[in-house]
Design a protein around this motif. Structure first.
Motif, PDB file in Angstrom:
ATOM      1  N   MET A  69     -91.854   1.275 116.026  1.00 50.30           N
ATOM      2  CA  MET A  69     -91.102   0.666 114.916  1.00 50.30           C
ATOM      3  C   MET A  69     -90.331  -0.582 115.364  1.00 50.30           C
ATOM      4  O   MET A  69     -90.113  -1.505 114.580  1.00 50.30           O
ATOM      5  N   ALA A  70     -89.894  -0.597 116.611  1.00 53.89           N
ATOM      6  CA  ALA A  70     -89.101  -1.744 117.095  1.00 53.89           C
ATOM      7  C   ALA A  70     -89.971  -2.988 117.246  1.00 53.89           C
ATOM      8  O   ALA A  70     -89.586  -4.086 116.847  1.00 53.89           O
ATOM      9  N   LYS A  71     -91.156  -2.793 117.830  1.00 57.97           N
ATOM     10  CA  LYS A  71     -92.055  -3.950 118.046  1.00 57.97           C
ATOM     11  C   LYS A  71     -92.694  -4.416 116.749  1.00 57.97           C
ATOM     12  O   LYS A  71     -92.854  -5.617 116.518  1.00 57.97           O
ATOM     13  N   TYR A  72     -93.109  -3.454 115.948  1.00 54.42           N
ATOM     14  CA  TYR A  72     -93.879  -3.782 114.738  1.00 54.42           C
ATOM     15  C   TYR A  72     -93.230  -3.107 113.519  1.00 54.42           C
ATOM     16  O   TYR A  72     -93.699  -2.051 113.072  1.00 54.42           O
ATOM     17  N   PRO A  73     -92.117  -3.704 113.014  1.00 57.35           N
ATOM     18  CA  PRO A  73     -91.356  -3.066 111.920  1.00 57.35           C
ATOM     19  C   PRO A  73     -92.228  -2.865 110.678  1.00 57.35           C
ATOM     20  O   PRO A  73     -92.883  -3.798 110.216  1.00 57.35           O
ATOM     21  N   ILE A  74     -92.196  -1.646 110.142  1.00 61.15           N
ATOM     22  CA  ILE A  74     -93.101  -1.326 109.020  1.00 61.15           C
ATOM     23  C   ILE A  74     -92.603  -1.900 107.693  1.00 61.15           C
ATOM     24  O   ILE A  74     -93.294  -1.842 106.689  1.00 61.15           O
ATOM     25  N   ILE A 125     -97.373  -8.160 110.486  1.00 57.62           N
ATOM     26  CA  ILE A 125     -97.542  -7.312 111.682  1.00 57.62           C
ATOM     27  C   ILE A 125     -98.750  -7.792 112.494  1.00 57.62           C
ATOM     28  O   ILE A 125     -98.687  -7.901 113.719  1.00 57.62           O
ATOM     29  N   SER A 126     -99.853  -8.107 111.800  1.00 54.48           N
ATOM     30  CA  SER A 126    -101.055  -8.569 112.535  1.00 54.48           C
ATOM     31  C   SER A 126    -100.779  -9.913 113.215  1.00 54.48           C
ATOM     32  O   SER A 126    -101.264 -10.176 114.311  1.00 54.48           O
ATOM     33  N   GLU A 127     -99.946 -10.762 112.581  1.00 53.95           N
ATOM     34  CA  GLU A 127     -99.612 -12.062 113.198  1.00 53.95           C
ATOM     35  C   GLU A 127     -98.706 -11.891 114.412  1.00 53.95           C
ATOM     36  O   GLU A 127     -98.834 -12.618 115.396  1.00 53.95           O
ATOM     37  N   ILE A 128     -97.788 -10.919 114.337  1.00 56.27           N
ATOM     38  CA  ILE A 128     -96.919 -10.622 115.499  1.00 56.27           C
ATOM     39  C   ILE A 128     -97.800 -10.236 116.692  1.00 56.27           C
ATOM     40  O   ILE A 128     -97.634 -10.730 117.810  1.00 56.27           O
ATOM     41  N   ILE A 129     -98.762  -9.346 116.444  1.00 55.86           N
ATOM     42  CA  ILE A 129     -99.663  -8.890 117.519  1.00 55.86           C
ATOM     43  C   ILE A 129    -100.495 -10.060 118.039  1.00 55.86           C
ATOM     44  O   ILE A 129    -100.636 -10.246 119.252  1.00 55.86           O
ATOM     45  N   SER A 130    -101.017 -10.859 117.137  1.00 58.74           N
ATOM     46  CA  SER A 130    -101.871 -11.988 117.524  1.00 58.74           C
ATOM     47  C   SER A 130    -101.118 -12.967 118.428  1.00 58.74           C
ATOM     48  O   SER A 130    -101.615 -13.380 119.481  1.00 58.74           O
ATOM     49  N   LYS A 131     -99.873 -13.317 118.030  1.00 56.08           N
ATOM     50  CA  LYS A 131     -99.068 -14.256 118.836  1.00 56.08           C
ATOM     51  C   LYS A 131     -98.750 -13.666 120.205  1.00 56.08           C
ATOM     52  O   LYS A 131     -98.847 -14.335 121.223  1.00 56.08           O
TER      53      LYS A 131
END
Length: 384
Positions: free
Chosen positions: A109-114, A121-127
Motif C-alpha cells: 500500500m505504501a509503494k502503490y497506494p490503491i 499505479i502502472s505509471e509509478i511502476i514504469s518510472k
C-alpha cells in the motif's frame, strides 16, 4: 518447479466457493498443484475504454519489467563470478525467497497506494523500473570497464613466454644497463632445444659475449634466457636466432614503466574490490524492487482482465488464485481447469477465441476460459 499459474475465475455465490471448488478439483483426488489465494485489494475500476487501453499497456509493461528482473539477476550472477552458488541467496524479494513472496503476496500500500487510479499505479511502476534499468546500465558499464582493464593486464601477466609481460619475471641485475656498446637480450627457447641453445648461442652472430647466457624463467613449454652482445650485432643475432627457432623478445628494461604497470594493476584490483560490495548490495536491493514491481503488475493484469470479463457480461466478483503445478501433471491440470471453467465460455457469446476483442488478449494458442498468467521464477541462464 518454479513455475506458477496465476488465474482468476468469477465468484460463485461467494469467492470462497470458487476457491473451494478449485481446491477440490486440483488437490482432493490427485495432487495436480499446490494452491494459494492471491490477494488483490479493491482497486479503482475505470471505464471500459480505460480498462482496454490499460490491458495493452500492462502487457507491454509486464514484458519490460520481466526483462529488467532477469537482467538484474543475470548481472548479479556475472558479478559474483566464482561464487555463483551464492546467487540464489541474494535473489530475494522483501527479504524472503521468491516462492515465499509470491505465495504470501500482499499488496504494498505504501509503494502503490490503491486510492490512485490503475493508470497512475502502472505509471509509478514504469518510472521506477525504467530508472533501475538506466542505473543498471550505467553501473554495469563502469564495473565492466574496470573488470575488462584488469583482465587485460592479468592476461598480459599470464600465458606463454612468447606473448606475456616479462616485467614480473626479470630483475635489474639480469641486464647490462647504461652501456654504450653492450645490450642484454631475452630469448624464448623451447625446452626441447636447451642443448642446442647452449651449443650455438655464442656463434649466432659476431660479438656475442661468451658464457653470458642465463636461464631466468621457465613455463611448461619454454625457457627465457638472457644473453649479452654488442649493440651492432643485434639485427644479425635476431635473424640467426629465428632461423634456429629461438624467439627474441622485444623488451627493454625500464624500471619506471614496470613500476607504473604494477601500480595500475594494484589500483584496478583495489578499485574492483571497493566497488564489488556496494554493487552487490545495489543489485540485491534493486532485484527485490523490480521483482516486487513485476508481481504487482501481474496482480494489476489479473484485476483488469477480470473486470473486462465482467464488462463482457460475467459476474463482477472474482477470485484470484496462485497454482504451483506439479510438473508431471501439467497437462492434466489444464484439462481439469478447462472442465471447471468451460461454462464461462458460453455465458457471453461475444467471448470467442477466434475473435479479436481489444484488451482481452485472446489468441488461438493460449486461450483459456479463465484469466491466466504464468510467473516463471527461473530467472537465470544457468542452473545454480
Amino acid at each position: 518447479m518454479t513455475e506458477f499459474w496465476l488465474i482468476s475465475a468469477p465468484g460463485e455465490k461467494t469467492c470462497q466457493q470458487t476457491w473451494d471448488k478449485m481446491m477440490v478439483a486440483t488437490t482432493r483426488t490427485n495432487a495436480l498443484s499446490t494452491n494459494n489465494k492471491f490477494n488483490i485489494p479493491d482497486l479503482k475500476v475505470g471505464t471500459l475504454d480505460v480498462l482496454v487501453g490499460l490491458s495493452d499497456e500492462l502487457a507491454k509493461l509486464d514484458t519490460f519489467v520481466e526483462s529488467v528482473v532477469k537482467k538484474v539477476a543475470q548481472y548479479m550472477a556475472d558479478v559474483l563470478e566464482d561464487s555463483r552458488d551464492k546467487v540464489q541467496e541474494n535473489l530475494l524479494a522483501n527479504g524472503v525467497d521468491l516462492v515465499t513472496y509470491i505465495t504470501r503476496f500482499q499488496w504494498d500500500m505504501a509503494k502503490y497506494p490503491i486510492k490512485q487510479s490503475l493508470k497512475n499505479i502502472s505509471e509509478i511502476i514504469s518510472k521506477q523500473v525504467t530508472q533501475i534499468d538506466n542505473d543498471l546500465k550505467a553501473r554495469a558499464s563502469a564495473y565492466n570497464n574496470l573488470k575488462g582493464n584488469l583482465q587485460n593486464l592479468e592476461r598480459k601477466n599470464a600465458g606463454s613466454l612468447l606473448t606475456r609481460s616479462l616485467a614480473d619475471i626479470v630483475k635489474k641485475e639480469d641486464f647490462v644497463l647504461d652501456s654504450e656498446y653492450l645490450i642484454t637480450m631475452l630469448v624464448v627457447v623451447p625446452k626441447t632445444s636447451y642443448a642446442d641453445w647452449q651449443k650455438t648461442y655464442e656463434t649466432l652472430a659476431e660479438m656475442v659475449v661468451p658464457r653470458s647466457t642465463k636461464l631466468l624463467f621457465e613455463d611448461n613449454d619454454s625457457g627465457l634466457f638472457s644473453v649479452t652482445l654488442f649493440r651492432k650485432a643485434v639485427d644479425d643475432f635476431k635473424h640467426k636466432a629465428r632461423e634456429n627457432k629461438f624467439i627474441v623478445r622485444d623488451f627493454q628494461y625500464n624500471e619506471e614503466e614496470m613500476k607504473a604497470d604494477k601500480e595500475e594493476m594494484t589500483r584496478l584490483s583495489t578499485d574492483k574490490k571497493k566497488q564489488f560490495g556496494p554493487l552487490v548490495r545495489w543489485l540485491k536491493v534493486n532485484f527485490s524492487e523490480t521483482f516486487i514491481a513485476w508481481i504487482h503488475i501481474k496482480a494489476l493484469r489479473v484485476f483488469v482482465e477480470s473486470d473486462l470479463f465482467h464488462v463482457y457480461g460475467l459476474p463482477v466478483n472474482f477470485q484470484a488464485m496462485l497454482l504451483q503445478p506439479n510438473k508431471k501433471n501439467m497437462k492434466k491440470l489444464r484439462e481439469v481447469l478447462y472442465d471447471l471453467y468451460k461454462h464461462l465460455d458460453s455465458s457471453a457469446a461475444i467471448i470467442d477465441a477466434s475473435m479479436d476483442i481489444p484488451g482481452l488478449n485472446l489468441s488461438q494458442q493460449e486461450y483459456y476460459p479463465y484469466v491466466y498468467y504464468k510467473i516463471d521464477c527461473n530467472l537465470l541462464d544457468f542452473k545454480v
